[in-house]
Design a protein around this motif. Structure first.
Motif, PDB file in Angstrom:
ATOM      1  N   VAL A 104     -12.823   5.270   1.204  1.00 28.08           N
ATOM      2  CA  VAL A 104     -13.035   3.832   1.374  1.00 28.08           C
ATOM      3  C   VAL A 104     -12.696   3.108   0.079  1.00 28.08           C
ATOM      4  CG1 VAL A 104     -14.721   2.028   1.905  1.00 28.08           C
ATOM      5  CG2 VAL A 104     -14.855   4.240   3.068  1.00 28.08           C
ATOM      6  N   ASP A 105     -11.823   2.137   0.173  1.00 31.39           N
ATOM      7  CA  ASP A 105     -11.471   1.268  -0.944  1.00 31.39           C
ATOM      8  C   ASP A 105     -11.154   2.078  -2.204  1.00 31.39           C
ATOM      9  OD1 ASP A 105     -10.972  -1.155  -2.151  1.00 31.39           O
ATOM     10  OD2 ASP A 105     -13.052  -1.453  -2.799  1.00 31.39           O
ATOM     11  N   GLU A 152      -6.476  -1.031   6.991  1.00 30.11           N
ATOM     12  CA  GLU A 152      -7.667  -1.804   6.621  1.00 30.11           C
ATOM     13  C   GLU A 152      -8.904  -1.167   7.241  1.00 30.11           C
ATOM     14  OE1 GLU A 152      -7.169  -5.874   7.590  1.00 30.11           O
ATOM     15  OE2 GLU A 152      -5.411  -6.134   6.314  1.00 30.11           O
ATOM     16  N   SER A 153      -8.795  -0.880   8.541  1.00 31.47           N
ATOM     17  CA  SER A 153      -9.905  -0.240   9.239  1.00 31.47           C
ATOM     18  C   SER A 153      -9.349   0.429  10.496  1.00 31.47           C
ATOM     19  CB  SER A 153     -10.967  -1.274   9.626  1.00 31.47           C
ATOM     20  OG  SER A 153     -12.025  -0.653  10.311  1.00 31.47           O
ATOM     21  N   ARG A 179       0.842  -1.208   0.000  1.00 28.78           N
ATOM     22  CA  ARG A 179       0.000   0.000   0.000  1.00 28.78           C
ATOM     23  C   ARG A 179       0.876   1.256   0.000  1.00 28.78           C
ATOM     24  NH1 ARG A 179      -3.669  -2.283   4.431  1.00 28.78           N
ATOM     25  NH2 ARG A 179      -2.194  -1.158   5.746  1.00 28.78           N
ATOM     26  N   GLU A 216      -9.954   0.214   3.911  1.00 21.92           N
ATOM     27  CA  GLU A 216     -10.487  -0.817   3.022  1.00 21.92           C
ATOM     28  C   GLU A 216     -11.894  -1.240   3.405  1.00 21.92           C
ATOM     29  OE1 GLU A 216      -7.653  -3.969   2.772  1.00 21.92           O
ATOM     30  OE2 GLU A 216      -6.026  -2.654   2.108  1.00 21.92           O
ATOM     31  N   ASP A 217     -12.229  -1.159   4.706  1.00 25.07           N
ATOM     32  CA  ASP A 217     -13.550  -1.594   5.156  1.00 25.07           C
ATOM     33  C   ASP A 217     -14.512  -0.412   5.201  1.00 25.07           C
ATOM     34  OD1 ASP A 217     -12.532  -4.100   5.414  1.00 25.07           O
ATOM     35  OD2 ASP A 217     -12.111  -3.899   7.558  1.00 25.07           O
ATOM     36  N   ASP A 218     -15.707  -0.628   4.676  1.00 24.84           N
ATOM     37  CA  ASP A 218     -16.731   0.409   4.661  1.00 24.84           C
ATOM     38  C   ASP A 218     -17.502   0.376   5.971  1.00 24.84           C
ATOM     39  OD1 ASP A 218     -18.575   2.289   4.129  1.00 24.84           O
ATOM     40  OD2 ASP A 218     -19.619   1.180   2.552  1.00 24.84           O
TER      41      ASP A 218
END
Length: 208
Positions: A113-114, A67-68, A25, A93-95
């Protein structure tokens, strides 16, 4: 003879503090900002470590890539926003709508997000920086208004004390404090605070 035109100053590249423990990333961010920014990495998201890095690097923007975000990270960002505010962009990455709301309340200028791609990194941080400047300007203006209101209240109270203790008119009380302010070089608000402190120390029935 006309002087030679001053050459345009070379715009300094942005300094970006990237907080990400994932090399893949982090590489996307670095590739997206290649030639536009100097990217410095950090892995520790504790408030103390972030504040130390900010003091050391003076970044133009902070990117948090994860990620979150957990509650501790958001609380640490809240402390950073209070102690040394900077534009903060968070790629997750997580909504999770709840976390997004909490992140914005913690001082995050951009919550994506994402959406991490090297093509989007640059435009996203530009928008986040502009949004931060707008909010910061509004906040400072609000703070100035609050300070002005507080100063006016103190001055009014101090005038009231002089009017009561010295039998002065309102305009004479104001002029007396203004004269002391000018002679001492202290703000009028400070003179009012000092006068009120002395009045409180001496008691209600004493003369100044």
């Amino acid at each position: 003879m006309q002087p030679d035109p001053v050459p345009n100053a070379v715009e300094a590249p942005l300094i970006v503090l990237l907080v990400d423990s994932d090399p893949a990333r982090a590489r996307i961010v670095e590739e997206g900002l290649a030639g536009k920014a100097v990217v410095r990495q950090a892995n520790d998201t504790s408030a103390v470590a972030l504040l130390d890095k900010i003091a050391e690097l003076q970044p133009d923007v902070i990117i948090i890539d994860c990620e979150s975000p957990d509650r501790d990270t958001l609380e640490n960002l809240r402390i950073v926003a209070r102690e040394n505010p900077k534009p903060i962009v968070m790629f997750v990455e997580d909504d999770d709508g709840t976390l997004a709301k909490e992140a914005v309340q913690a001082g995050v200028s951009g919550y994506v997000v994402d959406g991490l791609s090297k093509q989007r990194v640059g435009p996203i941080i530009e928008i986040a920086i502009e949004r931060f400047r707008m909010v910061d300007s509004l906040w400072k203006e609000l703070q100035r208004s609050k300070d002005d209101l507080e100063a006016r209240k103190l001055i009014e109270r101090a005038k009231g004390v002089l009017m009561e203790k010295r039998g002065m008119s309102e305009s004479d009380a104001y002029k007396a404090m203004r004269d002391v302010s000018m002679k001492s070089g202290k703000p009028l608000k400070t003179i009012a605070e000092e006068l009120l402190s002395v009045s409180a120390l001496l008691g209600k029935d004493s003369a100044l």
